[in-house]
Motif scaffolding. Structure first.
Motif, short mmCIF file in Angstrom:
data_model
loop_
_atom_site.label_atom_id
_atom_site.label_comp_id
_atom_site.label_asym_id
_atom_site.label_seq_id
_atom_site.Cartn_x
_atom_site.Cartn_y
_atom_site.Cartn_z
N LEU A 25 0.82 -1.21 0.00
CA LEU A 25 0.00 0.00 0.00
C LEU A 25 0.85 1.27 0.00
CD1 LEU A 25 -2.78 -0.91 2.60
CD2 LEU A 25 -2.99 -0.89 0.11
N GLY A 26 2.10 1.15 0.47
CA GLY A 26 2.96 2.32 0.56
C GLY A 26 2.70 3.16 1.78
N ILE A 28 -6.92 -0.98 0.36
CA ILE A 28 -7.34 -0.67 -1.01
C ILE A 28 -6.28 0.18 -1.70
CG2 ILE A 28 -9.17 0.37 -2.42
CD1 ILE A 28 -10.91 0.06 0.27
N LYS A 29 -5.79 -0.31 -2.83
CA LYS A 29 -4.78 0.41 -3.60
C LYS A 29 -5.32 0.70 -4.98
CE LYS A 29 0.06 0.34 -5.03
NZ LYS A 29 1.38 -0.32 -4.89
N THR A 30 -5.45 1.98 -5.29
CA THR A 30 -5.96 2.40 -6.60
C THR A 30 -4.90 3.19 -7.33
OG1 THR A 30 -8.19 2.56 -5.64
CG2 THR A 30 -7.83 3.59 -7.79
N GLU A 31 -4.51 2.70 -8.48
CA GLU A 31 -3.55 3.41 -9.32
C GLU A 31 -4.06 3.37 -10.75
OE1 GLU A 31 0.43 1.97 -8.96
OE2 GLU A 31 0.76 2.94 -7.02
N PHE A 69 -6.92 -5.64 -1.22
CA PHE A 69 -6.23 -6.67 -0.44
C PHE A 69 -7.07 -7.01 0.79
CE2 PHE A 69 -2.63 -4.52 -2.56
CZ PHE A 69 -2.04 -5.61 -3.17
N VAL A 70 -7.09 -8.29 1.15
CA VAL A 70 -7.75 -8.73 2.38
C VAL A 70 -6.67 -9.28 3.31
CG1 VAL A 70 -9.61 -10.09 3.39
CG2 VAL A 70 -9.75 -9.39 0.98
N ASP A 90 -9.70 7.59 -3.22
CA ASP A 90 -8.90 7.99 -2.06
C ASP A 90 -9.18 7.14 -0.82
OD1 ASP A 90 -11.47 8.85 -1.63
OD2 ASP A 90 -10.92 10.87 -0.99
N GLN A 91 -9.99 6.10 -0.94
CA GLN A 91 -10.27 5.25 0.22
C GLN A 91 -9.20 4.17 0.32
OE1 GLN A 91 -14.31 3.91 0.56
NE2 GLN A 91 -13.87 2.48 2.24
N ILE A 92 -8.68 3.96 1.55
CA ILE A 92 -7.59 2.99 1.71
C ILE A 92 -8.01 1.77 2.52
CG2 ILE A 92 -5.77 4.71 1.46
CD1 ILE A 92 -5.45 4.57 4.54
#
Length: 313
Positions: free
Chosen positions: A43-44, A64-67, A74-75, A197-199
């Motif tokens: 996720l960074g 949650i990773k959105t690029e 990911f769970v 923007d939700q992580i």
């Protein structure tokens, strides 16, 4: 950072003329193999709590990773283990097992150059899955003799024909790009399920409680067993300050004395470290108030566990 389970997609099916992809990826493995550390580095940023103690993770949590056109959900899961003696152990095993169902791929995290009974337990649980299996061989940076890795990779390939195997170091960030490339190949085309923007799906209150619990586990090591949990009782913003009050629940009065420490020094250290992490995560000034309460038998009481947020989902 509110909890969210959207009924409708949040985007169209193209971003910059690229078709969007979105999928759920379960991260599973035995306790203390590095699953949460792996999630944080993918996720960074730090989202899941970590410590050297097994069974630090107790709940399934989405990272949650959105690029661009791709969204990976990911769970993160508790470590699967053989202990079924208490209700909390049974809960953690149910949570981990359920996460491997209805996902688009599973990342099975194992440790370099060894295969344990715990790894075999996880492998047995995964034997019936229909989705692709990716094996992340973690902590390869700790190998003094790199030549010992090849036999381990060959043995894993024989145990799991068809699985894709990627050596990584979650802590050092080694080869995580290669792991993510493999994961992306298994994402189905479709709209994104969460805002860009939700992580995570977890609430800020949940994350605050987890941060406090992490500091307890790191401070105390083996001094306090696993019968410790944290319940946030106040989470209120006033002007520019976030006021958080949390109860640390233990099962015995002796555990309470250990957490408080001599003249309250230990709980003060726990509070200071937790507050610093919360200020980074919530980007806000934090006023944190902690106290310790004895709640006998909570870890083996199904009703008490549900009231504390340990719910099957």
């Amino acid at each position: 950072m509110c909890r969210c389970n959207p009924r409708f997609p949040t985007r169209g099916i193209f971003v910059n003329q690229q078709p969007t992809r979105c999928g759920y990826i379960a991260i599973v493995g035995r306790p203390n193999v590095g699953k949460s550390t792996l999630l944080n580095h993918l996720l960074g940023q730090k989202l899941a709590i970590t410590s050297r103690k097994p069974q630090t993770t107790r709940h399934n949590m989405l990272g949650i990773k959105t690029e661009g056109a791709d969204q990976i959900v990911f769970v993160d899961t508790p470590g699967l283990h053989s202990g079924q003696d208490k209700a909390i152990n049974r809960y953690m095993n149910r949570a981990a097992t359920s996460a491997a169902r209805d996902v688009d791929a599973v990342v099975f995290v194992v440790e370099r150059a060894r295969w344990t009974e715990g790894d075999q337990l996880v492998a047995d649980k995964l034997s019936g899955i229909k989705c692709p299996l990716i094996i992340a061989v973690n902590k390869v940076d700790q190998l003094e003799d790199k030549s010992t890795l090849l036999p381990q990779l060959q043995a894993l390939a024989e145990r799991h024909p068809g699985a894709e195997i990627v050596p990584v170091s979650a802590l050092r960030g080694v080869n995580l790009d290669a792991l993510e490339e493999v994961i992306l190949r298994h994402l189905p085309q479709g709209p994104h399920l969460f805002p860009e923007d939700q992580i995570t799906d977890r609430s800020s209150r949940f994350l605050a409680a987890e941060i406090v619990r992490e500091k307890i586990m790191r401070q105390l090591g083996a001094e306090v067993p696993y019968e410790v949990t944290v319940e946030v009782e106040e989470f209120v913003r006033e002007d520019k300050i976030l006021h958080i009050s949390a109860a640390i629940l233990v099962e015995r009065s002796g555990q309470k004395r250990i957490i408080i420490g001599s003249k309250g020094e230990r709980i003060k250290q726990i509070g200071t470290q937790a507050r610093q992490d919360m200020e980074r995560l919530f980007e806000s000034k934090i006023m944190l108030n902690l106290w310790v309460k004895v709640k006998s038998g909570w870890s083996d009481d199904e009703r008490a566990l549900r009231s504390l947020g340990y719910r099957d989902e």
